[in-house]
Design an enzyme around this catalytic site. Structure first.
Site, short mmCIF file in Angstrom:
data_model
loop_
_atom_site.label_atom_id
_atom_site.label_comp_id
_atom_site.label_asym_id
_atom_site.label_seq_id
_atom_site.Cartn_x
_atom_site.Cartn_y
_atom_site.Cartn_z
N ASN A 78 -7.94 -5.75 14.30
CA ASN A 78 -8.15 -4.62 13.58
C ASN A 78 -9.59 -4.41 13.69
OD1 ASN A 78 -5.26 -4.62 12.94
ND2 ASN A 78 -5.67 -5.22 10.69
N TRP A 123 -4.57 3.35 11.58
CA TRP A 123 -4.49 3.28 10.31
C TRP A 123 -5.18 4.49 9.53
CZ3 TRP A 123 -2.24 -0.70 7.47
CH2 TRP A 123 -2.43 -0.47 6.05
N ASN A 173 -1.85 -10.59 8.56
CA ASN A 173 -2.66 -9.66 8.90
C ASN A 173 -4.09 -10.05 8.41
OD1 ASN A 173 -3.49 -6.58 9.29
ND2 ASN A 173 -4.20 -7.02 7.24
N GLU A 174 -5.04 -10.04 9.14
CA GLU A 174 -6.47 -10.47 8.67
C GLU A 174 -6.60 -11.52 7.94
OE1 GLU A 174 -7.92 -6.68 7.27
OE2 GLU A 174 -7.92 -5.63 9.10
N TYR A 194 -12.85 -1.57 12.75
CA TYR A 194 -13.37 -0.27 12.35
C TYR A 194 -14.75 0.11 12.48
CZ TYR A 194 -8.89 -0.25 9.47
OH TYR A 194 -7.80 -0.26 9.10
N ARG A 254 3.97 0.18 13.18
CA ARG A 254 3.75 -1.11 12.54
C ARG A 254 3.61 -1.00 10.77
NH1 ARG A 254 -1.95 -3.47 11.22
NH2 ARG A 254 -1.11 -5.81 10.65
N HIS A 279 1.13 -9.21 4.62
CA HIS A 279 0.01 -8.32 4.75
C HIS A 279 -0.40 -8.36 3.30
CE1 HIS A 279 -2.33 -4.79 6.63
NE2 HIS A 279 -2.83 -4.88 5.50
N GLN A 290 0.77 -1.10 0.02
CA GLN A 290 0.21 -0.07 0.06
C GLN A 290 0.96 1.29 0.00
OE1 GLN A 290 -2.72 -1.81 3.31
NE2 GLN A 290 -3.99 -0.41 2.00
N GLU A 342 -5.53 1.94 -1.44
CA GLU A 342 -6.63 1.09 -0.69
C GLU A 342 -6.92 0.07 -1.48
OE1 GLU A 342 -7.54 1.07 2.33
OE2 GLU A 342 -9.42 0.19 2.12
N TRP A 343 -6.30 -1.04 -2.07
CA TRP A 343 -6.44 -2.12 -2.57
C TRP A 343 -7.62 -2.02 -3.55
CZ3 TRP A 343 -2.66 -4.97 -1.20
CH2 TRP A 343 -2.23 -4.77 0.48
N GLU A 380 -4.96 -1.73 14.15
CA GLU A 380 -5.67 -1.09 13.13
C GLU A 380 -6.99 -0.44 13.74
OE1 GLU A 380 -6.00 -2.20 9.13
OE2 GLU A 380 -4.03 -3.43 9.01
C1 GOI Z 1 -7.68 -3.21 6.90
O1 GOI Z 1 -8.85 -3.99 6.66
C2 GOI Z 1 -6.72 -3.68 6.18
O2 GOI Z 1 -5.72 -4.51 7.08
C3 GOI Z 1 -5.84 -2.46 5.50
O3 GOI Z 1 -4.90 -3.12 4.55
C4 GOI Z 1 -6.90 -1.50 4.77
O4 GOI Z 1 -6.16 -0.41 4.25
C5 GOI Z 1 -7.81 -1.20 5.88
O5 GOI Z 1 -8.27 -2.21 6.31
C6 GOI Z 1 -8.90 -0.17 5.43
O6 GOI Z 1 -9.72 -0.83 4.56
C7 GOI Z 1 -20.89 -3.09 2.61
C8 GOI Z 1 -18.59 -9.92 2.40
C9 GOI Z 1 -20.12 -3.17 1.49
C10 GOI Z 1 -18.41 -9.52 1.40
C11 GOI Z 1 -20.68 -3.88 3.62
C12 GOI Z 1 -18.99 -9.28 3.61
C13 GOI Z 1 -19.15 -4.18 1.24
C14 GOI Z 1 -17.96 -8.26 1.22
C15 GOI Z 1 -19.54 -5.96 4.55
C16 GOI Z 1 -19.09 -7.11 4.43
C17 GOI Z 1 -16.00 -5.59 2.83
C18 GOI Z 1 -10.26 -3.93 7.15
C19 GOI Z 1 -14.51 -5.40 2.64
C20 GOI Z 1 -11.15 -5.08 7.17
C21 GOI Z 1 -12.83 -6.46 4.32
C22 GOI Z 1 -13.22 -3.83 4.03
C23 GOI Z 1 -12.24 -6.25 5.70
C24 GOI Z 1 -12.75 -3.80 5.69
C25 GOI Z 1 -16.87 -5.67 1.76
C26 GOI Z 1 -19.62 -5.05 3.56
C27 GOI Z 1 -18.63 -7.98 3.70
C28 GOI Z 1 -19.04 -5.01 2.43
C29 GOI Z 1 -18.24 -7.39 2.33
N1 GOI Z 1 -13.97 -5.46 4.00
N2 GOI Z 1 -11.61 -5.11 5.84
N3 GOI Z 1 -18.11 -6.13 2.15
#
Ligand code: GOI
Length: 500
Positions: free
Chosen positions: A337, A450, A194-195, A339, A106, A150, A47, A457-458, A407
């Site tokens: 982590n 974070w 990570n995660e 949020y 980190r 990560h 990232q 952001e992926w 995070e």
């Molecule tokens: C961190 O992950 C990570 O370590 C960092 O690298 C990153 O930059 C940082 O977060 C900030 O993002 C509404 C099943 C729309 C499929 C609700 C379930 C989409 C898709 C809820 C649940 C969720 C933080 C994507 C953890 C993955 C973003 C975990 C946060 C997409 C949703 C869902 C949804 C879903 N998540 N991530 N999604």
């Protein structure tokens, strides 16, 4: 039709809810954090680093995933080839950390810089880069907290099956051993993975992230099995070969939302909340912190559904006796982590039939958000500060390990310097963490915001910004500018908490 039913259920749940069991406007607690508390910011190699093909680095699955137009799912077709250019600007990053007065940082190591082909030959230039980062941090008395993985798996290993190949536990073990050997004299805080939930779900269930596979109900269970086996092997290597001379700690970082029961006085709703927590946290934490096995509720539900679906074997694998022993008690701390939160209630029994068995994560719990919850730029991120306190209390009671919040943060689209919403987020989440420590007795030992920088952001590319510092991605020099939230956190750290 299904939408209508879902809407009606949601409506019923709303109607059933008289007074919510939480408040969005709680008074702050004015108190201080323990004096040895770790304060830091967090980043990840892909990232921020850039330098994607420099100094002998091999390709990672994020290099290939972002380059593959058939994925078509990275906003604006962005990639991390340059990102924040931290590969060249790490000294500036350390200066920013120093200005903030944090005592820890980190960051993660790119496996493909160390081992361009994933296994085999070590790339000395990769070792040199991280030595430089670590030494620069130590010069300013900033404790490195290093994430071993990560999400940027060497492509060469993906070509051999990646996390689906059980052999990966040995590849990860060898890679980790190299890191402990090269950096362990100065790094005393290691995070293996990570995660892993995201690696499994986003990488292998819905394909949002690299390697972009979609095998709901099947692949994520295989992948998690190998992730947990890999984590445990790295932990054992450290404790068998390095702990005695280096004396550090090794743990895993799990991501989880808090799941608030719609009706906290209804035992079925509370059970729904715990089921969600077990499917998100317990999937990893039960084997690692409790007994080397997946949670009972997962075992029972997935076994039953697998049978109903006509599978000869459960889609949820079993650890061997030997694996269970290796996995059990294989983390010195609980990295969290966190949020956001959701409201949950059980799917009415009458709505459950074999035809509606869900493949994805298998649990029969409905999840939604309170209409009053404020949202960040990221679609999934709702601002629910009390959720952090309740989650910390639950983790503390359930696993009884020191907790590090590795995070926590807030996104916007603009990157505006007067980021009042981010300040609100940090103020209230950090205050809820303080309440967890002071009022609930949770053993929380550190906190990492974070992120240090706006970054890649992926799947969202550069559109969703989590940084405490603004980065101008149109300027080749990638200048960094502190946002107001940086000042807020700097003062909070300097005050050791919240002064009246
Ligand atoms: C961190 O992950 C990570 O370590 C960092 O690298 C990153 O930059 C940082 O977060 C900030 O993002 C509404 C099943 C729309 C499929 C609700 C379930 C989409 C898709 C809820 C649940 C969720 C933080 C994507 C953890 C993955 C973003 C975990 C946060 C997409 C949703 C869902 C949804 C879903 N998540 N991530 N999604």
């Amino acid at each position: 039709m299904i939408r209508t039913v879902a809407f009606l259920c949601l409506f019923c749940a709303y109607a059933a809810m008289s007074e919510p069991n939480y408040s969005l406007e709680e008074p702050l607690l004015y108190d201080t954090f323990p004096s040895d508390f770790l304060w830091g910011t967090a980043t990840a190699s892909y990232q921020i680093e850039g330098g994607w093909n420099e100094d002998g680095k091999g390709l990672s699955i994020w290099d290939t995933f972002t380059a593959d137009p058939t994925n078509g799912n990275i906003a604006n077709g962005d990639n991390g080839q340059v990102a924040c250019d931290s590969y060249h600007k790490y000294k500036e990053d350390v200066q920013l950390l120093h200005n903030m007065g944090v005592n820890s940082y980190r960051f993660s190591i790119a496996w493909s810089r160390i081992l361009p082909r994933g296994t085999g030959e070590v790339n000395q230039k990769g070792i040199d880069y991280y030595n430089n980062v670590i030494n620069e941090l130590l010069l300013y008395n900033i404790t490195p907290a290093v994430t071993i993985y990560h999400w940027d798996l060497p492509q060469a290993l993906q070509d051999r099956g990646g996390w689906l190949n059980p052999e990966i536990a040995y590849w990860f073990e060898d890679y980790s051993r190299i890191l402990f050997k090269e950096f362990g004299d100065r790094v005393k805080f290691w995070i293996t993975l990570n995660e892993p939930w995201v690696v499994a779900i986003a990488g292998h269930t819905n394909g949002e992230m690299a390697p972009g596979l979609r095998g709901p109900g099947i692949l994520e269970y295989k992948v998690v099995h190998n992730l947990i086996r890999s984590h445990a092997k790295a932990y054992r290597v450290y404790h068998n070969e390095f702990y005695q001379s280096q004396g550090g700690e090794v743990g895993i970082t799990l991501n989880s939302d808090w799941f608030e029961p719609v009706n906290a006085t209804d035992p079925d709703h509370v059970e729904a909340s715990v089921t969600k927590l077990q499917f998100m946290i317990g999937w990893f934490a039960h084997p690692i912190f409790v007994n080397g096995k997946y949670p009972e509720v997962m075992r029972q539900k997935i076994d039953a559904k697998s049978a109903a679906q006509g599978f000869a074997e459960s889609r949820l694998p079993q650890f061997t006796e030997e694996e269970s022993l290796e996995i059990m008690n294989s983390s010195d701390f609980f990295g969290l982590n966190h949020y956001t939160s959701s409201l949950v209630y059980p799917t009415p029994k009458s709505d459950i039939s074999p035809a509606t068995i869900s493949w994805f994560t298998d649990d029969d719990v409905n999840e939604y958000q309170d209409a009053k919850w404020y949202k960040a730029a990221s679609s999934w991120l709702k601002v629910v500060p009390f959720g952090l306190r309740r989650l910390l209390k639950w983790i503390d009671e359930t696993y009884q390990k020191p907790i590090y919040v590795t995070e926590n943060g807030f996104s916007d689209f603009i990157g505006n310097l007067d980021d009042m919403q981010r300040i609100y987020y940090y103020k209230h989440y950090i205050n809820q963490m303080l309440k967890a420590i002071k009022l609930d007795g949770a053993n929380v030992k550190g906190y990492y915001a974070w992120s240090l920088l706006d970054n890649f952001e992926w799947a969202k590319g550069y559109t969703e910004k989590f940084g405490l510092h603004y980065v101008d991605f149109n300027d080749p020099a990638r200048p960094r500018t502190p946002k107001e939230s940086t000042k807020f956190i700097t003062k909070l750290i300097n005050d050791h908490g919240f002064l009246p």
